[in-house]
Design an enzyme around this catalytic site. Sequence first.
Site, PDB file in Angstrom:
ATOM      1  N   MET A  34      -9.389  67.846 103.056  1.00 59.87           N
ATOM      2  CA  MET A  34     -10.684  68.792 101.992  1.00 59.87           C
ATOM      3  C   MET A  34      -9.765  70.306 102.199  1.00 59.87           C
ATOM      4  SD  MET A  34     -13.321  66.666 104.122  1.00 59.87           S
ATOM      5  CE  MET A  34     -13.467  67.707 105.209  1.00 59.87           C
ATOM      6  N   LEU A  37      -5.929  74.742 103.288  1.00 62.25           N
ATOM      7  CA  LEU A  37      -5.210  74.278 103.424  1.00 62.25           C
ATOM      8  C   LEU A  37      -4.909  75.206 104.754  1.00 62.25           C
ATOM      9  CD1 LEU A  37      -3.040  72.977 100.537  1.00 62.25           C
ATOM     10  CD2 LEU A  37      -4.428  71.579 102.165  1.00 62.25           C
ATOM     11  N   HIS A  41      -2.005  70.881 107.976  1.00 60.69           N
ATOM     12  CA  HIS A  41      -1.610  70.445 106.458  1.00 60.69           C
ATOM     13  C   HIS A  41      -0.506  70.158 106.100  1.00 60.69           C
ATOM     14  CE1 HIS A  41      -5.648  71.690 106.602  1.00 60.69           C
ATOM     15  NE2 HIS A  41      -5.462  70.549 106.146  1.00 60.69           N
ATOM     16  N   ASP A 206      -7.064  64.518 114.949  1.00 61.12           N
ATOM     17  CA  ASP A 206      -8.696  63.676 114.498  1.00 61.12           C
ATOM     18  C   ASP A 206      -7.765  62.134 114.415  1.00 61.12           C
ATOM     19  OD1 ASP A 206     -10.374  65.573 112.833  1.00 61.12           O
ATOM     20  OD2 ASP A 206      -7.696  66.295 111.721  1.00 61.12           O
TER      21      ASP A 206
HETATM   22  N1  LIG Z   1      -3.004  70.957 113.215  1.00 58.05           N
HETATM   23  C1  LIG Z   1      -3.248  70.096 112.608  1.00 58.05           C
HETATM   24  N2  LIG Z   1      -1.935  69.729 112.864  1.00 58.05           N
HETATM   25  C2  LIG Z   1      -1.586  68.470 112.153  1.00 58.05           C
HETATM   26  N3  LIG Z   1      -2.426  68.126 110.908  1.00 58.05           N
HETATM   27  C3  LIG Z   1      -3.857  68.315 110.749  1.00 58.05           C
HETATM   28  C4  LIG Z   1      -3.919  69.099 111.926  1.00 58.05           C
HETATM   29  N4  LIG Z   1      -5.411  69.628 110.991  1.00 58.05           N
HETATM   30  C5  LIG Z   1      -5.694  68.501 110.452  1.00 58.05           C
HETATM   31  N5  LIG Z   1      -4.770  67.992 110.199  1.00 58.05           N
HETATM   32  C6  LIG Z   1      -5.201  66.987 109.379  1.00 58.05           C
HETATM   33  O1  LIG Z   1      -4.870  66.885 108.241  1.00 58.05           O
HETATM   34  C7  LIG Z   1      -5.716  66.074 107.309  1.00 58.05           C
HETATM   35  C8  LIG Z   1      -6.701  66.909 106.343  1.00 58.05           C
HETATM   36  O2  LIG Z   1      -7.732  67.229 107.480  1.00 58.05           O
HETATM   37  P1  LIG Z   1      -8.430  68.527 106.885  1.00 58.05           P
HETATM   38  O3  LIG Z   1      -8.668  68.954 105.626  1.00 58.05           O
HETATM   39  O4  LIG Z   1     -10.325  68.392 107.340  1.00 58.05           O
HETATM   40  O5  LIG Z   1      -7.987  69.675 107.987  1.00 58.05           O
HETATM   41  P2  LIG Z   1      -8.855  70.660 109.121  1.00 58.05           P
HETATM   42  O6  LIG Z   1      -8.238  71.308 109.724  1.00 58.05           O
HETATM   43  O7  LIG Z   1      -9.056  69.024 110.327  1.00 58.05           O
HETATM   44  O8  LIG Z   1     -10.159  70.647 108.910  1.00 58.05           O
HETATM   45  P3  LIG Z   1     -11.437  70.585 110.008  1.00 58.05           P
HETATM   46  O9  LIG Z   1     -10.983  70.250 111.197  1.00 58.05           O
HETATM   47  O10 LIG Z   1     -12.039  71.983 109.573  1.00 58.05           O
HETATM   48  O11 LIG Z   1     -12.383  69.375 108.778  1.00 58.05           O
HETATM   49  C9  LIG Z   1      -6.296  65.542 108.154  1.00 58.05           C
HETATM   50  O12 LIG Z   1      -5.800  64.505 108.222  1.00 58.05           O
HETATM   51  C10 LIG Z   1      -5.729  66.453 109.390  1.00 58.05           C
HETATM   52  O13 LIG Z   1      -6.571  65.125 110.717  1.00 58.05           O
HETATM   53  C1  LIG Z   2      -9.039  62.436 105.898  1.00 59.90           C
HETATM   54  C2  LIG Z   2     -10.300  63.267 104.977  1.00 59.90           C
HETATM   55  C3  LIG Z   2      -9.443  64.449 104.143  1.00 59.90           C
HETATM   56  C4  LIG Z   2     -11.416  61.874 104.396  1.00 59.90           C
HETATM   57  O1  LIG Z   2     -12.394  63.483 103.495  1.00 59.90           O
HETATM   58  C5  LIG Z   2     -11.224  63.977 106.008  1.00 59.90           C
HETATM   59  O2  LIG Z   2     -11.673  63.493 106.656  1.00 59.90           O
HETATM   60  C6  LIG Z   2      -9.946  65.002 106.994  1.00 59.90           C
HETATM   61  O3  LIG Z   2      -9.036  65.902 106.103  1.00 59.90           O
HETATM   62  O4  LIG Z   2     -10.126  65.289 107.874  1.00 59.90           O
HETATM   63  N1  BAL Z   3     -11.218  67.003 110.014  1.00 60.20           N
HETATM   64  C1  BAL Z   3     -12.271  66.283 109.925  1.00 60.20           C
HETATM   65  C2  BAL Z   3     -12.918  66.565 108.673  1.00 60.20           C
HETATM   66  C3  BAL Z   3     -14.489  66.395 109.022  1.00 60.20           C
HETATM   67  O1  BAL Z   3     -14.124  67.663 109.818  1.00 60.20           O
HETATM   68  O2  BAL Z   3     -15.538  66.968 108.359  1.00 60.20           O
END
Ligand SMILES: Nc1ncnc2c1ncn2[C@@H]1O[C@H](COP(=O)(O)OP(=O)(O)OP(=O)(O)O)[C@@H](O)[C@H]1O
Ligand SMILES: CC(C)(CO)[C@@H](O)C(=O)[O-]
Ligand code: BAL
Length: 376
Positions: A34, A37, A41, A206
Amino acid sequence: MQSCLRVFRDVAALRQCRRQLLLSQRTVGLVPTMGALHAGHLSLIRQAARENDEVFVSIFVNPTQFGPNEDLGSYPRTWDADMAKLAELDAELEALASKKQSGANNVIANTLAKATNSSSATAAGESDAGVGGRITAIFAPTAAAMYPSVRSPTEPSTGNSFITIDPLSRLLEGASRPAFFRGVTTVCMKLFNIVEAERVYFGQKDVQQTVIIRRMVQDFFVNTQVRIGATEREADGLAMSSRNVYLGDRRRKVSTVLYKSLRSAEDTYLNYNLGEKRLSRADVLGPAQDLLRAVTSEQELLPPSQRSRIELDYLSLADPDTLEELDEVDPSRGGILSGAVRMLPIEEAVEGEDGGLGDGKVTVRLIDNIILQPRV
Ligand SMILES: Nc1ncnc2c1ncn2[C@@H]1O[C@H](COP(=O)(O)OP(=O)(O)OP(=O)(O)O)[C@@H](O)[C@H]1O
Ligand SMILES: CC(C)(CO)[C@@H](O)C(=O)[O-]
Ligand code: BAL
């Protein structure tokens, strides 16, 4: 070399690019995000680049996974910074690929020399090994492109088609965020169908999302492999998350409480003597609950100008496949420890204090987990 990333806004153009790659027998790894980054990510993209010829990264703040009172409007959107990070990473991947390519060329030269000298064909296969993928496409669609049958993509509840994976999506995060996983699985199914990647990449942070996506891929025969990357953490253990930018200095200092609590539960599991009776839920989660309570009360005793208020959402000890709560841990199966806390808004800001994005007024919901690996 300056990297020039190709950004796709609509489905047809991306599919055209994918089709060309398919015809050239190039493998594709998809990393859905989302945006906003961070290193979590980037580590998923690096993993995808190691395992595929081409990497597609999607950046889409998916409206259907946000509840009516959640933070869709204020979710961090950092397009320029994201593009800069991706360009830098792509340059790193290019350098890595050319290093590997010259290594592979040496292997071919040596193999040919050996074959000429002794007609031995050993190691010829090594020259076929991938040299490491690059970031080929950024897919950043509009909501209208992703939800073509819906009148208002920000209110996608009417006239939309959804994928639901129940009962998994009702548990844990789903109990607190009822529409969340329906939105995640729906958008991921769309992305999987659009990109048709050989592999798709998700973060361990997640954990419930990983279990649900695996189940969806299995149950709907989606022709892709689900790969999970380890949780990237800050030096003090806080799991990286796009929402951490809202914490600010004061809440950031106590934000490690969830991870520390989960670690204390993990310690109990790791140090338990397997000859004894099985560990109960209370044995495992007790130390985590105690630590959370202690930090919460310590903060409550501070004046409003100094304290951070923490609200526990849940602490869970669940089965690794069904995510159902466990009464005791079977050491041959292990389990998943997970939790969520809300860092409530700061009550009284002090002059000069860095309250983070949103000036400390935004509630930040943190999640984290630790997998208890089977011990026998
Ligand atoms: N700290 C992390 N280590 C490894 N992968 C991560 C981490 N944070 C997020 N991801 C992964 O990156 C992908 C995209 O996640 P996303 O864009 O929602 O970011 P996020 O940091 O999880 O954001 P938020 O938790 O604030 O929604 C998902 O598969 C998520 O599990
Ligand atoms: C997998 C995903 C990109 C779907 O919108 C979101 O849930 C996230 O960032 O973890
Ligand atoms: N990584 C999880 C996306 C969400 O919290 O919406």
